[in-house]
Design a protein around this motif. Structure first.
Motif, PDB file in Angstrom:
ATOM      1  N   ILE A   1      -5.634  -4.225  -5.857  1.00 57.16           N
ATOM      2  CA  ILE A   1      -5.318  -2.928  -5.257  1.00 57.16           C
ATOM      3  C   ILE A   1      -6.562  -2.046  -5.342  1.00 57.16           C
ATOM      4  O   ILE A   1      -7.110  -1.839  -6.427  1.00 57.16           O
TER       5      ILE A   1
ATOM      6  N   GLN B   1      -7.622   1.851  -4.270  1.00 56.68           N
ATOM      7  CA  GLN B   1      -6.904   3.067  -3.891  1.00 56.68           C
ATOM      8  C   GLN B   1      -7.762   4.306  -4.137  1.00 56.68           C
ATOM      9  O   GLN B   1      -8.356   4.464  -5.194  1.00 56.68           O
TER      10      GLN B   1
ATOM     11  N   LEU C   1      -2.663   9.935  -5.872  1.00 54.81           N
ATOM     12  CA  LEU C   1      -3.167   8.941  -4.939  1.00 54.81           C
ATOM     13  C   LEU C   1      -3.061   9.426  -3.494  1.00 54.81           C
ATOM     14  O   LEU C   1      -2.042   9.990  -3.088  1.00 54.81           O
TER      15      LEU C   1
ATOM     16  N   GLU D   1       0.825  -1.214   0.000  1.00 55.11           N
ATOM     17  CA  GLU D   1       0.000   0.000   0.000  1.00 55.11           C
ATOM     18  C   GLU D   1       0.856   1.260   0.000  1.00 55.11           C
ATOM     19  O   GLU D   1       0.533   2.254  -0.670  1.00 55.11           O
TER      20      GLU D   1
ATOM     21  N   VAL E   1       2.198   1.725  -3.460  1.00 54.49           N
ATOM     22  CA  VAL E   1       1.137   2.202  -4.356  1.00 54.49           C
ATOM     23  C   VAL E   1       0.927   3.699  -4.204  1.00 54.49           C
ATOM     24  O   VAL E   1       0.923   4.447  -5.185  1.00 54.49           O
ATOM     25  N   GLU E   2       0.760   4.175  -2.969  1.00 53.28           N
ATOM     26  CA  GLU E   2       0.437   5.586  -2.782  1.00 53.28           C
ATOM     27  C   GLU E   2       1.581   6.501  -3.209  1.00 53.28           C
ATOM     28  O   GLU E   2       1.352   7.672  -3.537  1.00 53.28           O
TER      29      GLU E   2
ATOM     30  N   GLY F   1      -5.413   3.321   0.861  1.00 51.98           N
ATOM     31  CA  GLY F   1      -5.430   2.220  -0.087  1.00 51.98           C
ATOM     32  C   GLY F   1      -5.438   0.888   0.621  1.00 51.98           C
ATOM     33  O   GLY F   1      -5.075   0.785   1.798  1.00 51.98           O
TER      34      GLY F   1
END
Length: 609
Positions: free
Chosen positions: A524, A526, A504, A494, A497-498, A509
């Motif tokens: 995922i 988000q 984002l 996570e 990802v962010e 997420g």
């Protein structure tokens, strides 16, 4: 004398005399402490509540709190509610505090709960009432009126006794009422867990648990009669109630409170209250510090003086080293010191606080190899090495409480620097779950299989003890994802990802797996920043996510779901509810962003777990 030493940092608008600070005693309880506060420091300010987080709306002295609690407690006793459960359904403010202590005075078991919004489903409220068999709801006239339409759909709730404590028909002479006799093993309240990994359960917190935990917090945080609290945490939640409401009363010092909504709308209000009132202790989950980093402007920085802040606690996983470092750097010009950061670990099942460090030390970090972590081993590496993860120490044991790291399968104790489940024993461990004997036995009555040592609380959290006996939390046992036979922690993915794209939202997420063993598919979900919603290139964002996860974790993302701002399921303390997110995904109930011409990358799945 001043509550804060003028020679060190600055004075504050509160004065006091030398007052007793009680240690842990089996004869002490919060009712007796409040009575003593009311007798020996009646005009001392206990709580101040800020309207919109900025101006003083109302306040309570210890004498006023004792008087109002007695008045309401007398009504509760006259209704023969001693030993019964009562829901406390209040917006953040003074009314909640009065009602909570009235329940303690009357021997009523309080059940704090946040009031549902207008037209919001009351399913969770009904589930809690059914579970605890509540006899009444204490609330305010405005909240009761707001819920009238919703109650039409739940006639069984409308028949409960609803007491609007701001509009009581008669007042009883407070001096005629004497609080009930309290034993340390008596239940003080039920803390319903916020449900980060499952359905809420009522944790049975005793009076003895509360005193033990308050004493432990005092010692660990280094609190004195000069301490001043400021906070925005929800009062119905363990961190807000036991930390921001009960610890100040235990110490006999003031607390400045504001609504969580006021903080979320404008994080500057939190730091401004610390600055204005010269608060020494304040904190919250990791995301609160992230919000301040993101939202507080350079112009606002010039108005802050944070050199009074001695204990900036961070108490919900994951505590991120990057957040602590960025916050310390941004607010250093305002007088904030990195040594003020106080990472700690706790949970409702242990009343609140479990471990923490020395309050005058800077946070301790340990960078470990992610590949070794997948095998539950701890191998230290350089900070910048690829496939590394920097963890923050959550401190050590306090007040004769014991921490064990245990293999969750063999139930034998792990060695230092080996990952296992965190087990806890001590005076703060609660009595169990209300009306759930099997779950209580499973969670609160664990024994080591070889030595038979116990009982322990199984926290469900994973972590390890360093050679210096410092606790490092690595994740939740139920959240660990097994993909192609290897363990992966969702919070690591996570974070990757962010950080993959500026559109984002931080700490918003969820990563989880669907499918059977050998056919695991990484999903995922988000949130997108509100400012990007109208101009978002979804294909660009999803591609960035896939590339980042592949690069840093060697994993293929099967599907990326981008959702609207502030719609991902979270607990009241800001933790991602991954199980609910997965459930909503499977039922196609997520608040998807509408597809645009730039997006054609989502894969259609047969939504089966």
């Amino acid at each position: 004398m001043y509550l804060y030493d003028d020679n060190r940092r600055g004075s504050v608008p509160f004065k006091t005399t030398n007052l007793p600070l009680w240690g842990h005693s089996s004869e002490q309880n919060l009712v007796r402490i409040l009575q003593q506060r009311a007798n020996y420091q009646p005009s001392k300010t206990a709580y101040i509540f800020l309207d919109r987080g900025e101006s003083e709306q109302c306040s309570l002295t210890y004498e006023e709190l004792d008087k109002k609690a007695r008045e309401l407690a007398a009504i509760l006793c006259n209704s023969h509610l001693q030993g019964e459960r009562a829901l406390l359904m209040y917006s953040p403010g003074i009314d909640f505090i009065i009602a909570f202590f009235a329940c303690l005075y009357a021997g009523v078991i309080a059940v704090p709960i946040y009031p549902p919004r207008r037209n919001q489903s009351l399913d969770r409220l009904k589930a809690i009432i059914d579970d605890c068999q509540a006899k009444e709801v204490l609330t305010t006239s405005s909240i009761k009126n707001n819920l009238e339409n919703s109650l039409i759909k739940y006639p069984e709730l409308a028949h409960f006794q609803w007491i609007a404590t701001d509009n009581l028909p008669t007042r009883i002479n407070a001096h005629d009422f004497q609080p009930v006799r309290i034993d340390k093993d008596d239940l003080a309240f039920l803390q319903y867990t916020s449900g980060s990994t499952g359905n809420p359960k009522g944790v049975m917190v005793s009076h003895g648990n509360l005193i033990h935990n308050e004493c432990m917090v005092k010692q660990a945080f280094g609190h004195t009669e000069q301490t001043i609290f400021a906070g925005w945490l929800p009062l119905f939640h363990d961190m807000g109630l036991i930390g921001n409401v009960l610890q100040p009363l235990y110490l006999g010092i003031p607390c400045i409170l504001m609504s969580p909504v006021d903080f979320l709308q404008k994080p500057y209000r939190w730091l401004k209250a610390i600055s204005d009132y010269r608060a020494t202790t304040s904190g919250g989950p990791n995301f609160a510090y992230d919000l301040c980093i993101q939202k507080i402007t350079d112009e606002q920085l010039k108005t802050l003086n944070l050199n009074s802040w001695e204990v900036a606690f961070n108490g919900a996983e994951p505590i991120r080293a990057e957040t602590l470092e960025k916050f310390a750097q941004k607010f250093a010009p305002c007088g904030f010191r990195k040594e003020a950061f106080y990472p700690c670990y706790g949970m409702a099942e242990a009343t609140l606080f479990i471990t923490g460090g020395m309050s005058f030390n800077a946070p301790k970090y340990k960078t470990i190899d992610e590949k070794a972590l997948e095998e539950n081993q701890v191998v230290e590496v350089e900070r910048q090495k690829p496939y590394s993860r920097t963890l923050v120490s959550c401190g050590h044991e306090w007040l004769e409480q014991t921490i064990k790291i245990v293999n969750p399968h063999s139930l034998t104790e792990c060695k230092n620097n080996q990952v296992g489940e965190i087990w806890v024993s001590g005076g703060s461990v609660a009595k169990g779950y209300w009306q759930k004997p099997d779950k209580t036995k499973e969670t609160f009555e664990a024994y080591l299989s070889d030595t038979k040592e116990g009982p322990f609380l199984r926290t469900g959290d994973l972590g390890f003890l360093s050679s210096e006996k410092e606790l490092f939390v690595t994740g939740r046992l139920k959240d660990v994802m097994i993909i192609r036979g290897r363990n992966h922690y969702p919070q690591d993915i996570e974070l990757t990802v962010e950080q993959s794209h500026p559109a984002l939202r931080s700490s918003c997420g969820a990563a989880f797996v669907v499918g059977n063993t050998g056919n695991e598919r990484l999903i995922i979900v988000q949130e997108v920043e509100r400012t990007y919603l109208r101009k978002l290139n979804q294909q660009e964002v999803t591609s960035a996510i896939r590339q980042a996860v592949a690069k840093h974790h060697g994993l293929q993302v099967h599907e990326v779901i981008l959702i609207r701002t502030a719609t991902i399921p979270k607990t009241s303390s800001g933790k991602i509810q991954r199980y609910r997110c997965k459930e909503q995904f499977l039922k196609q109930m997520l608040d998807y962003l509408p597809s645009n011409s730039s997006c054609s990358t989502q894969v259609t799945l047969k939504r089966t777990a």
